[in-house]
Design a protein around this motif. Structure first.
Motif, PDB file in Angstrom:
ATOM      1  N   ARG A 147       4.421  29.890  46.146  1.00  0.00           N
ATOM      2  CA  ARG A 147       3.742  30.944  46.924  1.00  0.00           C
ATOM      3  C   ARG A 147       4.015  32.317  46.317  1.00  0.00           C
ATOM      4  O   ARG A 147       3.123  33.152  46.225  1.00  0.00           O
ATOM      5  N   ARG A 167      -3.065  23.357  51.425  1.00  0.00           N
ATOM      6  CA  ARG A 167      -2.589  22.401  52.414  1.00  0.00           C
ATOM      7  C   ARG A 167      -1.473  23.012  53.251  1.00  0.00           C
ATOM      8  O   ARG A 167      -1.441  22.889  54.471  1.00  0.00           O
ATOM      9  N   GLU A 168      -0.566  23.697  52.598  1.00  0.00           N
ATOM     10  CA  GLU A 168       0.534  24.332  53.307  1.00  0.00           C
ATOM     11  C   GLU A 168       0.024  25.417  54.252  1.00  0.00           C
ATOM     12  O   GLU A 168       0.495  25.551  55.367  1.00  0.00           O
ATOM     13  N   LEU A 225       8.274  25.195  46.580  1.00  0.00           N
ATOM     14  CA  LEU A 225       6.985  25.603  47.142  1.00  0.00           C
ATOM     15  C   LEU A 225       6.994  27.068  47.549  1.00  0.00           C
ATOM     16  O   LEU A 225       5.983  27.755  47.424  1.00  0.00           O
ATOM     17  N   GLU A 270      -2.070  22.304  46.934  1.00  0.00           N
ATOM     18  CA  GLU A 270      -0.813  22.281  47.695  1.00  0.00           C
ATOM     19  C   GLU A 270      -0.646  23.562  48.511  1.00  0.00           C
ATOM     20  O   GLU A 270      -0.242  23.520  49.667  1.00  0.00           O
ATOM     21  N   GLU A 309      -1.461  23.856  57.343  1.00  0.00           N
ATOM     22  CA  GLU A 309      -0.431  23.314  58.249  1.00  0.00           C
ATOM     23  C   GLU A 309       0.203  24.417  59.071  1.00  0.00           C
ATOM     24  O   GLU A 309       0.609  24.190  60.196  1.00  0.00           O
TER      25      GLU A 309
END
Length: 77
Positions: free
Chosen positions: A7, A71-72, A3, A68, A75
């Protein structure tokens, strides 16, 4: 780790070319999970799927990949 790589590639211009063996593993994971579209050349040694490849070409991040990333980000905020 994949992940973080997602990014990182989100900040780059496409297509992204990858030749590093360790990074190639991350490309394979992101592709298998549907987060990116990429073409990965076959291994130079067919008996070892993680033997050196010639190149992987990441064409884009998929909608699932962008979800994704979003979402990250939510968070973290």
């Amino acid at each position: 780790m994949p992940l973080k790589f997602l990014r990182d590639i989100a900040l780059r211009s496409f297509p992204v070319y990858v030749t590093d063996r360790e990074v190639m593993k991350r490309v394979a994971v992101l592709k298998a999970t549907g987060l990116i579209e990429a073409d990965i050349s076959p291994p130079l040694l067919m008996s070892d799927r993680f033997s050196p490849h010639e190149v992987a070409v990441i064409s884009h991040i998929t909608i699932a990949g962008h979800v994704e990333l979003a979402r990250e980000s939510s968070e973290i905020a």
